[in-house]
Design a protein around this motif. Structure first.
Motif, short mmCIF file in Angstrom:
data_model
loop_
_atom_site.label_atom_id
_atom_site.label_comp_id
_atom_site.label_asym_id
_atom_site.label_seq_id
_atom_site.Cartn_x
_atom_site.Cartn_y
_atom_site.Cartn_z
N UNK A 247 -11.40 -70.00 -55.20
CA UNK A 247 -12.84 -69.80 -55.22
C UNK A 247 -13.39 -70.09 -56.61
N UNK A 248 -12.67 -69.58 -57.62
CA UNK A 248 -13.11 -69.81 -58.99
C UNK A 248 -13.11 -71.31 -59.31
N UNK A 249 -12.06 -72.00 -58.87
CA UNK A 249 -11.97 -73.44 -59.10
C UNK A 249 -13.15 -74.16 -58.46
N UNK A 250 -13.38 -73.88 -57.18
CA UNK A 250 -14.41 -74.65 -56.49
C UNK A 250 -15.80 -74.24 -56.95
N UNK A 251 -15.97 -72.95 -57.27
CA UNK A 251 -17.29 -72.49 -57.73
C UNK A 251 -17.64 -73.10 -59.09
N UNK A 252 -16.72 -72.96 -60.04
CA UNK A 252 -17.00 -73.49 -61.38
C UNK A 252 -17.19 -75.00 -61.33
N UNK A 253 -16.29 -75.67 -60.62
CA UNK A 253 -16.39 -77.12 -60.50
C UNK A 253 -17.68 -77.51 -59.80
N UNK A 254 -17.94 -76.86 -58.68
CA UNK A 254 -19.11 -77.21 -57.88
C UNK A 254 -20.42 -76.93 -58.59
N UNK A 255 -20.54 -75.74 -59.17
CA UNK A 255 -21.79 -75.37 -59.83
C UNK A 255 -22.07 -76.27 -61.02
N UNK A 256 -21.00 -76.55 -61.78
CA UNK A 256 -21.21 -77.40 -62.95
C UNK A 256 -21.63 -78.81 -62.53
N UNK A 257 -20.95 -79.34 -61.53
CA UNK A 257 -21.30 -80.67 -61.03
C UNK A 257 -22.75 -80.67 -60.57
N UNK A 258 -23.09 -79.64 -59.86
CA UNK A 258 -24.44 -79.51 -59.30
C UNK A 258 -25.49 -79.43 -60.41
N UNK A 259 -25.22 -78.59 -61.42
CA UNK A 259 -26.18 -78.41 -62.51
C UNK A 259 -26.42 -79.74 -63.22
N UNK A 260 -25.34 -80.45 -63.49
CA UNK A 260 -25.48 -81.73 -64.19
C UNK A 260 -26.24 -82.74 -63.34
N UNK A 261 -25.89 -82.78 -62.06
CA UNK A 261 -26.56 -83.77 -61.19
C UNK A 261 -28.02 -83.41 -60.98
N UNK A 262 -28.34 -82.11 -60.90
CA UNK A 262 -29.72 -81.68 -60.71
C UNK A 262 -30.57 -82.10 -61.90
N UNK A 263 -29.95 -82.00 -63.09
CA UNK A 263 -30.67 -82.42 -64.30
C UNK A 263 -30.86 -83.93 -64.32
N UNK A 264 -29.78 -84.63 -64.05
CA UNK A 264 -29.79 -86.08 -64.26
C UNK A 264 -30.58 -86.84 -63.19
N UNK A 265 -30.72 -86.25 -62.04
CA UNK A 265 -31.37 -87.02 -60.98
C UNK A 265 -32.86 -87.20 -61.28
N UNK A 266 -33.38 -86.38 -62.21
CA UNK A 266 -34.78 -86.53 -62.58
C UNK A 266 -35.00 -87.74 -63.47
N UNK A 267 -33.92 -88.26 -64.02
CA UNK A 267 -34.04 -89.43 -64.88
C UNK A 267 -34.16 -90.68 -64.01
N UNK A 268 -35.30 -91.32 -64.11
CA UNK A 268 -35.58 -92.46 -63.22
C UNK A 268 -34.73 -93.66 -63.58
N UNK A 269 -34.19 -93.66 -64.78
CA UNK A 269 -33.43 -94.84 -65.20
C UNK A 269 -31.98 -94.78 -64.74
N UNK A 270 -31.63 -93.68 -64.09
CA UNK A 270 -30.26 -93.54 -63.60
C UNK A 270 -30.22 -93.75 -62.10
N UNK A 271 -29.25 -94.47 -61.66
CA UNK A 271 -29.09 -94.63 -60.22
C UNK A 271 -28.19 -93.52 -59.70
N UNK A 272 -27.98 -93.50 -58.42
CA UNK A 272 -27.13 -92.51 -57.80
C UNK A 272 -25.70 -92.59 -58.35
N UNK A 273 -25.32 -93.77 -58.84
CA UNK A 273 -23.96 -93.93 -59.38
C UNK A 273 -23.78 -93.12 -60.67
N UNK A 274 -24.74 -93.27 -61.57
CA UNK A 274 -24.66 -92.56 -62.84
C UNK A 274 -24.65 -91.06 -62.62
N UNK A 275 -25.58 -90.60 -61.76
CA UNK A 275 -25.67 -89.17 -61.47
C UNK A 275 -24.35 -88.67 -60.89
N UNK A 276 -23.80 -89.47 -60.01
CA UNK A 276 -22.57 -89.08 -59.34
C UNK A 276 -21.37 -89.01 -60.29
#
Lengths: 175, 137, 340
Positions: free
Chosen positions: A85-114
């Motif tokens: 649970x700790x592995x998937x939570x930490x990994x998942x939340x961090x991935x999510x936080x970064x992607x949530x931030x980056x997706x607002x950047x119009x110059x990034x495509x889905x690849x960069x965010x991913x």
């Protein structure tokens, strides 16, 4: 943010389906034994990030976050393993936080965010490993995992891009 | 459903490469930070010379081109000979001469101690299979 | 947007500071060089407390600090003792009796006469030695309820046991702290605790008495004391070329003419016993006894393990050590296991 979402049945159902899908992907991941390459129990490719990424773009941060949490909790429940649970939570939340931030950047495509999300996923997992194992030796695996995340991130991005192209022809929940 | 979500950019853009580059740089930084010091440690026999409890000099013995004679001023004055193979106190004006009696040290973990001078010459590094953690005697 | 990402990632890297790293401390105290290492959550704390232990023991037991119990006792013939001094002095008397006087803290007047570890060592006349010999013997120490007195002219030196006692106190502290491992090396007195940094037992090398930088053997140990005594490091060469090593024989008042080069005593940690002090005293005593008497002594007690290096090139060790013992190939020694 989507704080004032109306929780329509359609939306709820979509969330549930996506959660189920994410769980299925988490299970599917076990077929790719990253642990052979990197002997850390709990380390995964992060294919479930496909769902997180899709939900982020399609449903917004709030719903994506709830799907993520539900996926982690249910996944740990199925596996019967609290440290997973700790592995998937930490990994998942961090991935999510970064992607949530980056997706607002119009110059990034889905690849960069991913890719950034995949990297975040792996960093989170290493943090989880450091916490559970209580030493920094596992940090040595991070460079390899980050390289892996370049590929797994690009793959996730590719899948999500495919998905959205397909979605153009399907009017799913947009009401 | 009123999500403010914009549909994603589906084609790779230039900035994506920057993201990949940042991840790559991060991988290299972590690798260097993690493995770098270990490489230095395992490859090079280093003499750490301290007076009292303070390290006054670190000499990388592996890269010494020629033997080096070092004068260490503690409570007493010691002449320390450093070479690729190790270290030795060849002269000391201390009363006990224990440091001179210790002779030549050559392996990581070994040290020469001059009690009256409060000088310690300690060898570090050089991964030596089966090297002891501690020497007693 | 990248500006937001970078600090985030850097913060994550900082998270790596939470795992334990070995802490180390080197100090000059108790007439020796001390090296301490501890690994674990409370490593730093444990080392600070260890330094305090060493300092307070030195304040109590140094011969050269005027306010110490030992200096007071030697100067005035009687003194009130700090708790630790009283405990150790009682132990010292017991160990002296156990070793039939081969270890004796009342050797101090003769140590001062020879001054081998001091600034001006000299070879005294036999009459000078004979004059002081009657002062040696633990019967000259009288302990009563937290204070001690000495017979006229006597003096004590806890130097042969205080470092072992310090290792006892630190071993106890290590056990009470949250540590995965560590060691204490106090001038020939070693205590190894828990696991080494590779998660294995500690590799303790016993120094080769004749080849500088060489090893006589290796021991793999955990939660154990190893104390080595030998005449090969502290000695002085008289004007006529005779070499006098620093361990005196309480029976003759002269440097022990031992057929041993070094004696190492190995004892496990025991919370209820002072095994560090015991190993310290035994290593000196058995060196003074010589090979035959040392082996008899071990056979009679068998409550400790030892490694003897003899002058004629043999390394003798007790059977309990077989599983922990590694020979050193190029040492030039013959290795033999003792039998009781």
């Amino acid at each position: 943010m989507t704080s004032m979402q109306k929780w329509t049945t359609k939306h709820l159902t979509l969330c549930a389906v996506l959660t189920a899908l994410a769980l299925a992907l988490s299970t599917l991941e076990n077929l790719f034994p990253v642990t052979l390459l990197i002997p850390l129990p709990g380390v995964k490719l992060g294919l479930a990030n496909i769902v997180t990424l899709f939900a982020l773009y399609y449903l917004g941060t709030g719903s994506a976050f709830m799907i993520l949490i539900a996926r982690c909790l249910l996944g740990a429940l199925f596996a019967g393993n609290a440290s997973a649970l700790l592995f998937s939570l930490l990994g998942g939340v961090l991935a999510m936080a970064i992607m949530a931030l980056l997706r607002r950047c119009r110059k990034l495509s889905v690849y960069g965010v991913s890719i950034a999300g995949a990297a975040g996923h792996n960093i989170g997992q290493i943090c989880a490993a450091m916490i559970t194992l209580g030493n920094t030796m596992v940090l040595g695996y991070l460079p390899f995992l980050l390289l892996v995340s370049l590929f797994s991130g690009a793959l996730t991005g590719f899948v999500v891009a495919l998905l959205f192209r397909a979605m153009e022809h399907v009017k799913l929940s947009r009401t | 459903m009123t999500t403010k979500c914009s549909p994603p950019e589906l084609r790779p853009k230039k900035l994506d490469i920057l993201v990949a580059a940042v991840v790559l740089v991060l991988a290299v930084v972590v690798a260097v930070g993690f493995y770098g010091p270990k490489l230095g440690q395992s490859d090079h026999l280093t003499a750490v010379i301290s007076v009292g409890e303070e390290v006054i000099e670190r000499v990388d013995l592996a890269t010494l081109k020629e033997d080096k004679l070092l004068t260490v001023e503690g409570e007493c004055t010691l002449n320390v000979l450093l070479s690729n193979s190790g270290a030795e106190v060849i002269l000391s004006d201390c009363p006990t001469q224990d440091c001179v009696h210790t002779g030549h040290i050559s392996r990581a973990g070994q040290s020469i101690v001059c009690l009256p001078g409060q000088v310690v010459i300690h060898l570090e590094g050089a991964s030596d299979e089966g090297a002891p953690d501690i020497v007693v005697g | 947007m990248m500006k937001k990402l970078l600090p985030l990632l850097l913060c994550l890297l900082l998270l790596t500071g939470c795992a334990p790293k070995p802490e180390s401390l080197d100090i000059f105290a108790m007439d020796t060089y001390m090296s301490l290492v501890a690994v674990g959550d409370e490593a730093f704390d444990a080392l600070q407390k260890s330094a305090n232990i060493v300092n307070s023991l030195e304040q109590a037991m140094s011969r050269t600090i005027d306010s110490s119990d030992v200096a007071q006792l030697n100067a005035t013939g009687s003194a009130a003792l700090r708790y630790d001094t009283a405990v150790l002095l009682e132990e010292a008397i017991a160990l002296s009796e156990a070793t039939l006087g081969s270890f004796d803290v009342t050797i101090a007047p003769l140590v001062a006469l020879w001054n081998i570890s001091g600034d001006n060592p000299r070879v005294p006349a036999q009459e000078e030695i004979d004059a002081l010999l009657p002062l040696v013997g633990s019967e000259h120490i009288h302990l009563s309820d937290g204070s001690a007195s000495l017979d006229e002219g006597c003096a004590i030196d806890l130097g042969g046991i205080a470092k072992g006692f310090a290792s006892d106190r630190i071993a106890q502290l290590y056990h009470e702290s949250d540590l995965s491992g560590g060691f204490v090396s106090l001038g020939g007195n070693v205590y190894v605790h828990g696991e080494n940094t590779d998660g294995e037992k500690w590799n303790v090398a016993i120094q080769h008495p004749e080849v500088s930088g060489g090893y006589a053997c290796m021991l793999s140990l955990t939660d154990a004391f190893v104390v080595t005594s030998g005449g090969y490091q502290r000695f002085f060469t008289a004007e006529d070329g005779t070499v006098y090593q620093h361990i005196l024989d309480p029976a003759t008042g002269a440097p022990a003419a031992s057929d041993l080069l070094s004696v190492s005593i190995i004892l496990p940690y025991d919370a209820d016993k002072l095994h560090g002090a015991m190993a310290d005293a035994y290593s000196t005593a058995l060196y003074v006894m010589g090979e035959a008497a040392a082996c008899d002594f071990w056979a009679g007690q068998q409550n400790f393990d030892m490694v003897l290096v003899t002058r004629d090139g043999r390394v003798l060790y007790t059977p309990n050590l077989i599983d922990h013992f590694t020979e050193v190939e190029d040492s030039g020694y013959d290795y033999q296991v003792l039998t009781a």
